[in-house]
Design an enzyme around this catalytic site. Structure first.
Site, PDB file in Angstrom:
ATOM      1  N   ASN A  47      -0.427  -4.239  -3.339  1.00 12.21           N
ATOM      2  CA  ASN A  47      -1.360  -3.564  -3.311  1.00 12.21           C
ATOM      3  C   ASN A  47      -1.389  -1.915  -3.393  1.00 12.21           C
ATOM      4  O   ASN A  47      -1.050  -1.474  -2.544  1.00 12.21           O
ATOM      5  CB  ASN A  47      -2.468  -4.102  -2.217  1.00 12.21           C
ATOM      6  CG  ASN A  47      -2.589  -5.256  -1.456  1.00 12.21           C
ATOM      7  OD1 ASN A  47      -2.524  -6.130  -1.410  1.00 12.21           O
ATOM      8  ND2 ASN A  47      -3.640  -5.586  -1.751  1.00 12.21           N
ATOM      9  N   HIS A  90      -7.608  -5.744   0.333  1.00  9.17           N
ATOM     10  CA  HIS A  90      -6.167  -5.023   0.211  1.00  9.17           C
ATOM     11  C   HIS A  90      -5.061  -5.145   1.221  1.00  9.17           C
ATOM     12  O   HIS A  90      -3.804  -5.306   0.344  1.00  9.17           O
ATOM     13  CB  HIS A  90      -6.672  -4.100   0.710  1.00  9.17           C
ATOM     14  CG  HIS A  90      -5.747  -2.817   0.739  1.00  9.17           C
ATOM     15  ND1 HIS A  90      -5.251  -1.690  -0.810  1.00  9.17           N
ATOM     16  CD2 HIS A  90      -5.200  -2.534   1.712  1.00  9.17           C
ATOM     17  CE1 HIS A  90      -3.956  -1.395  -0.549  1.00  9.17           C
ATOM     18  NE2 HIS A  90      -4.207  -1.007   0.603  1.00  9.17           N
ATOM     19  N   SER A  99       0.812  -1.130  -0.585  1.00 13.81           N
ATOM     20  CA  SER A  99       0.105  -0.262  -0.227  1.00 13.81           C
ATOM     21  C   SER A  99       0.825   1.530  -0.198  1.00 13.81           C
ATOM     22  O   SER A  99       1.680   1.609  -1.062  1.00 13.81           O
ATOM     23  CB  SER A  99      -0.772   0.278   1.288  1.00 13.81           C
ATOM     24  OG  SER A  99      -1.524   1.028   0.929  1.00 13.81           O
TER      25      SER A  99
END
Length: 280
Positions: A120, A241, A96
């Site tokens: 992700n 996620h 992320s």
């Protein structure tokens, strides 16, 4: 896992967990998390690598950056951390927000990166998606921390995911609010910062996401992998996620395959396909 602390050239302390020996593998978590968020990868990959999971600035026990720090300042922090390790080029993986940092390091300091993995990650958001994350960043900056919404977005009600969801909830509730807001704002505004630089990434690049992640989409993964000179996109079916926690065996398998690609192979561009490991 052994906790350690490094004093960086900026005089900020960076706290990290270390386990195993071999080539260094540096792991950078996402916003609101901490180094422990990589626990399935630390346990699995430390059998063959020196795994180093670091707390992002303002998270866990790492010193924060200035409140107005953007993605470039987070990338500079990561560069300082890797240099302070004094271990030569590292295998660098991020999740992320951590993936934006990892890609930024690979673009700006390729001499420090042996291989790069983006889990992700985000890439050139749509205007609608960008507006949604900017609104979330504004809410966090105003002091409104909503834990329940991301938990519902990241996890389902299956019993197998409950333990991971509980850990994530505890990390979100314990993170420093200012550190969280600073990192999320950098995340919200950073998807274009190094997007053009993907074409310069020559080291083996793994780009992995879940098929059901609406923000770090399979299309984004394919675009990043296609832009890199030696990129490979992996999409894990029916995952969201927090795929490194909800499908750790599949993520670890993809990471092991990436860690076996010799860096010199990056001199030859090969076809990028979206690979779907075994179905959930």
């Amino acid at each position: 896992m052994t906790p350690r602390t490094l004093l960086l050239s900026s005089k900020r302390a960076a706290r990290y967990l270390e386990q195993g020996t071999g080539e260094p593998l540096v792991l950078i978590h996402g916003v609101g998390m901490q180094a422990h968020a990589w626990y399935p990868q630390i346990e699995a990959l430390s059998a063959g690598f020196r795994v180093i999971a670091v707390d992002m600035p303002g998270h866990g026990n790492s010193d924060a950056l200035d409140a107005n720090a953007g993605l470039r300042q987070f990338v500079q922090w990561a560069i300082e951390f890797i240099e302070a390790l004094d271990a030569g080029p590292v295998n660098l993986a991020g999740h992320s927000m951590g993936s934006l940092i990892a890609a930024g390091v690979a673009v700006t300091r390729p001499d420090l990166v042996r291989r790069v993995a983006v889990l992700n990650g985000v890439y050139r958001r749509t205007p609608e998606a960008r507006q949604a994350v900017l609104q979330r960043a504004a809410e966090l900056s105003a002091g409104a921390i909503d834990v329940e919404t991301p938990l519902r977005r990241w996890f389902d009600d299956e019993e197998a995911q409950r333990a991971a969801a509980q850990k994530v909830e505890s990390w979100l509730r314990s993170v420093d609010p200012q550190g969280y807001a600073t990192a999320y704002t950098a995340f919200a505004t950073g998807d274009e910062t190094y997007a053009d630089g993907w074409r310069t990434i020559a080291c083996p690049a793994l780009v992995l996401t879940g098929s059901d992640d609406p923000n770090s989409t399979p299309t984004m993964a394919a675009q990043m992998a296609d832009a890199a000179q030696n990129g490979n996109a992996v999409v894990i079916d029916r995952e969201r996620h927090m795929v490194n926690l909800t499908a750790p065996e599949k993520v670890n398998s993809a990471l092991r395959a990436w860690l076996q690609v010799e860096p010199h192979e990056s001199a030859m561009k090969h076809s990028n396909g979206i690979v779907r490991p075994l179905h959930s």
